[in-house]
Design a protein around this motif. Structure first.
Motif, PDB file in Angstrom:
ATOM      1  N   GLU A  66       0.411  -1.629  -0.296  1.00 42.34           N
ATOM      2  CA  GLU A  66       0.048   0.076   0.070  1.00 42.34           C
ATOM      3  C   GLU A  66       1.275   1.407   0.183  1.00 42.34           C
ATOM      4  O   GLU A  66      -0.207   2.332  -0.305  1.00 42.34           O
ATOM      5  N   ARG A  67       2.206   1.267   0.598  1.00 43.69           N
ATOM      6  CA  ARG A  67       3.036   2.216   0.363  1.00 43.69           C
ATOM      7  C   ARG A  67       3.799   2.367  -0.717  1.00 43.69           C
ATOM      8  O   ARG A  67       3.784   3.649  -1.440  1.00 43.69           O
ATOM      9  N   THR A  68       3.756   1.310  -1.259  1.00 42.69           N
ATOM     10  CA  THR A  68       4.472   1.254  -2.527  1.00 42.69           C
ATOM     11  C   THR A  68       3.942   1.773  -3.933  1.00 42.69           C
ATOM     12  O   THR A  68       3.949   3.404  -4.243  1.00 42.69           O
ATOM     13  N   ALA A 585       1.592   6.407  18.563  1.00 44.44           N
ATOM     14  CA  ALA A 585      -0.226   5.158  18.415  1.00 44.44           C
ATOM     15  C   ALA A 585       0.366   4.229  17.574  1.00 44.44           C
ATOM     16  O   ALA A 585       1.120   3.752  16.524  1.00 44.44           O
ATOM     17  N   ARG A 586      -0.528   3.340  17.494  1.00 44.88           N
ATOM     18  CA  ARG A 586      -0.180   1.723  18.198  1.00 44.88           C
ATOM     19  C   ARG A 586       0.403   1.823  15.978  1.00 44.88           C
ATOM     20  O   ARG A 586       0.925   1.267  15.469  1.00 44.88           O
ATOM     21  N   GLN A 587      -0.876   2.502  14.818  1.00 49.55           N
ATOM     22  CA  GLN A 587      -0.486   1.706  14.118  1.00 49.55           C
ATOM     23  C   GLN A 587      -0.019   2.308  13.287  1.00 49.55           C
ATOM     24  O   GLN A 587       0.236   2.517  11.860  1.00 49.55           O
ATOM     25  N   PHE A 588       0.922   3.356  13.803  1.00 48.55           N
ATOM     26  CA  PHE A 588       2.261   4.488  13.126  1.00 48.55           C
ATOM     27  C   PHE A 588       3.610   3.900  13.499  1.00 48.55           C
ATOM     28  O   PHE A 588       3.659   3.274  14.952  1.00 48.55           O
ATOM     29  N   PHE A 593       3.161   6.266   7.557  1.00 48.99           N
ATOM     30  CA  PHE A 593       2.422   5.107   7.139  1.00 48.99           C
ATOM     31  C   PHE A 593       1.229   5.823   8.043  1.00 48.99           C
ATOM     32  O   PHE A 593       0.005   6.071   8.134  1.00 48.99           O
ATOM     33  N   VAL A 594       1.183   7.268   8.780  1.00 50.63           N
ATOM     34  CA  VAL A 594       0.332   8.003   8.941  1.00 50.63           C
ATOM     35  C   VAL A 594      -0.956   8.309   7.391  1.00 50.63           C
ATOM     36  O   VAL A 594      -1.661   8.821   7.319  1.00 50.63           O
ATOM     37  N   ARG A 600      -4.614   4.839   9.314  1.00 50.42           N
ATOM     38  CA  ARG A 600      -5.169   6.117   9.569  1.00 50.42           C
ATOM     39  C   ARG A 600      -6.518   5.606   9.830  1.00 50.42           C
ATOM     40  O   ARG A 600      -7.142   6.612  11.399  1.00 50.42           O
ATOM     41  N   ASP A 601      -7.302   5.120   9.356  1.00 50.92           N
ATOM     42  CA  ASP A 601      -8.954   4.737   9.498  1.00 50.92           C
ATOM     43  C   ASP A 601      -8.865   4.011  11.265  1.00 50.92           C
ATOM     44  O   ASP A 601     -10.025   4.270  12.097  1.00 50.92           O
TER      45      ASP A 601
END
Length: 694
Positions: A66-68, A585-588, A593-594, A600-601
């Motif tokens: 998703e990042r690439t 934050a756990r997802q960052f 990844f923000v 982020r959702d």
């Protein structure tokens, strides 16, 4: 638990798998397998053949494709057309961008190259795309040096003054520990593979203790949680020592044979009875006495220390104090006893070969350029020319970092980056907060698109990253960008022609790393003893653990670990009565990844956690929009009221991009540029604030 286990999926005949490594600032340094179909990376999985990874990835990296292939990825050079901070750009060719950048840098360097500063950190932990050709470029140029302190330098300096280097237990040994103290770490979110070993130990009867101001997901799953006030870790460690001494729960043979400075440390610890330590830490005294008893009587006993606890004024002293504990009870005698903060000191990296500091010899009079601390970039960008500071900064080259979001005291950082006379170049994947202030944004490759080699600070393996796919659009590797700039600057040294694969081979001596094995397997292990300090042999000059280090006197430091109160004490008698920490934050991961929408959702919005007591006193209920503020700034976010925060402490979860926050700010709007006692590191968790409803 927030993890993804490698699924058993068939691989189509037309696809192939490429071995790689996770590049992010995490102790786990996972081995990756990227499945490629028709030139496109379709899946990133953990490598089950790598023991430290064991086929498991965190949610963030499992979504690396998703990042690439993110729709907002920068794929062409961009030139600013609006005001700084507006984020308005137009595409330009690489030739135009590089020619103009080189011309601007030449003009500045003709007067004083120290007016140019590189700014980078751990956007990639790779030794090649990090500081190889980039370091050669800036060394040859004579630019100011960057003191890279923003994460770990207080703890690293403390370990160097205690153990001689950043060394400790082997991570896999925790699985056989009978007591594990998780000190300042939310391992579930930030050290997943250690947590798996801790869970294995727990299933075998081990007791888990968490020391953290916040009731984290990890604290919830431990047997005991000591919710100390931020910055009081040294007081707790000294209180534990006092109990060990008072009850003679000591390994005198180990102390006599393998430590130095015991009389001085003993005298210091005797100043800290458990009652005094408990009052300072804000916890019940019986938590200290029980932990001391357990630590002395449970073998093997291990401490997993992490970097959050060193982000206060006395952070270095705190790490030194905690690092002394294993030697007092002889925990090092067992492979599953001791302490781990970082394993990075075990890796014999050939930094001089990669970075070529000898290139400075071409500078006038061979002078060494000044050093500027990345943690005070806000003040430094607003610093006028002076005999002591040198020339005002006129150009910044930013790569592998997002300082406008991550550096402390954001108002000063934003003011500095907003200077119209500051020439700024940013190498990036996305239009971050920092990229919005750039004159040029240059598209960089992601980990799936380049060569790199990785050490680790959580295990003892070297990993190789092969490119899985061709660079997207016009993206170039960091190394290629600096090679092209070097040519335009007229640098003719052959070292600027080294390929990325050659740089990977230069990172370690052949007798340390088997290149053929790296190519075949993607990883190789350092040859280290299972219990590295069972018989002393610490990497100090004497081979002993240094309870007292006279070398600290030369730099104005107490040679014996001590408790230093925070720069910003917070209690009901102060204007800003709440202590704020800002864990991720756990997802960052820092500010990475923000911009991945699926992650982020999950986080939903930037939040500050308050205890029910502190929220009620301010008329705040869960979900309210609130302002966190002090004299430096004002940060607007949502209130989350519950048991995560202890009374007197608020948790500002970070690090959101400013422009994705509620009012164009993030938690660093209120953090300070004050530095730690040693290591010149930032004091993110030494921050007094007030909170009010908006």
């Amino acid at each position: 638990m927030n993890l993804v286990v490698t699924p058993a999926e068939p691989i189509e005949a037309s696809s192939h798998v490429v071995r790689g490594a996770c590049p992010h600032d995490c102790p786990d340094t996972c081995a990756l397998l990227t499945t490629v179909q028709a030139g496109v990376a379709v899946q990133v999985k953990g490598n089950p053949s790598h023991p430290a990874t064991d086929g498991v990835l965190c949610t963030k990296v499992a979504r690396y494709t998703e990042r690439t292939y993110h729709p907002e990825r920068i794929l062409t050079p961009l030139k600013r057309v609006g005001k700084k901070g507006e984020g308005r750009f137009e595409p330009v060719s690489w030739e135009h961008a590089l020619d103009d950048i080189a011309q601007r840098l030449k003009a500045i360097a003709a007067v004083d190259a120290q007016a140019i500063l590189p700014y980078s950190y751990a956007g990639t932990m790779g030794l090649v795309q990090g500081e190889s050709i980039a370091a050669r470029f800036f060394n040859r140029l004579g630019a100011s040096e960057l003191d890279r302190t923003i994460c770990a330098s207080a703890g690293a300096t403390a370990l160097a003054h205690t153990y001689g280097a950043s060394v400790g237990m082997r991570i896999e040994a925790f699985a056989d520990s009978q007591l594990i103290i998780i000190w300042g770490s939310n391992a579930i979110g930030s050290n997943l593979h250690f947590w798996r070993h801790a869970q294995a130990a727990k299933r075998n009867g081990a007791k888990l203790v968490c020391i953290d101001p916040r009731r984290t997901e990890t604290a919830e799953r431990c047997h005991t949680h000591l919710a100390i006030m931020p910055g009081t870790d040294a007081a707790l460690a000294l209180g534990l020592m006092n109990e060990l001494i008072r009850n003679d729960w000591l390994d005198h043979d180990y102390i006599d044979a393998h430590t130095e400075g015991w009389p001085a440390l003993r005298e210091r610890a005797l100043e800290w009875p458990a009652a005094r330590a408990a009052e300072t830490c804000g916890i019940p005294v019986d938590q200290i006495t029980q932990l001391a008893f357990d630590y002395a009587h449970t073998k093997p006993a291990a401490i997993r220390l992490n970097y959050g606890m060193q982000r206060t004024r006395g952070g270095g002293n705190a790490v030194r104090a905690v690092a002394c504990l294993p030697a007092l009870v002889g925990a090092w005698r067992n492979a599953s006893g001791g302490l781990l903060l970082s394993s990075s000191g075990f890796f014999p990296k050939q930094r001089a070969v990669l970075e070529r500091p000898d290139l400075r010899a071409a500078l006038p009079s061979g002078r060494r350029p000044r050093v500027i601390n990345m943690s005070t970039i806000g003040a430094d960008l607003n610093h006028a020319t002076s005999p002591t500071f040198g020339p005002a900064l006129q150009a910044l080259i930013v790569y592998n970092s997002n300082p406008v979001a991550v550096a402390p005291d954001s108002p000063q950082v934003v003011a500095g980056f907003g200077r119209e006379d500051l020439f700024t170049v940013v190498l990036e994947h996305f239009q971050t907060d920092t990229a919005d202030y750039a004159d040029y944004v240059l598209p960089a490759t992601t980990q799936l698109e380049h060569w790199d080699i990785h050490a680790s600070y959580g295990h003892t393996d070297v990993l190789l990253n092969r490119p899985a796919v061709a660079p997207m659009g016009q993206a170039k590797t960091n190394t290629d960008i600096f090679r092209l700039l070097a040519k335009r600057m007229g640098f003719t040294e052959p070292c600027f022609d080294d390929s990325d694969e050659a740089l990977c081979q230069q990172a370690f001596a052949p007798e340390v790393v088997d290149w053929a094995q790296l190519l075949r397997d993607g990883f190789t292990s350092l040859k280290l003893p299972q219990a590295p300090f069972a018989n002393g042999q610490f990497p100090t000059a004497t081979g002993k653990c240094l309870f007292e280090n006279p070398a600290l006197l030369a730099i104005g430091q107490d040679p014996v670990p001590n408790y230093l109160p925070n720069w910003e004490p917070a209690d009901k008698g102060h204007r800003y009565p709440l202590a704020m920490i800002s864990p991720p934050a756990r997802q960052f991961l820092n500010s990475t990844f923000v911009n991945v929408k699926s992650l982020r959702d999950i986080e939903q919005a930037p939040v500050v956690e308050l205890s029910p007591e502190d929220a009620a006193a301010r008329g705040i209920v869960d979900g309210d929009t609130v302002a966190v503020f002090n004299d430096r700034g004002r940060y607007v976010c949502l209130a989350r009221v519950g048991e995560r925060a202890r009374s007197g402490v608020v948790n500002g979860l970070g690090i959101w991009w400013r422009k994705l926050g509620l009012r164009g700010t993030n938690v660093n709007e209120v953090t300070s540029q004050a530095l730690t006692d040693m290591g010149r590191a930032p004091t993110f968790y030494d921050c007094a604030v007030e909170v009010e409803r908006v």
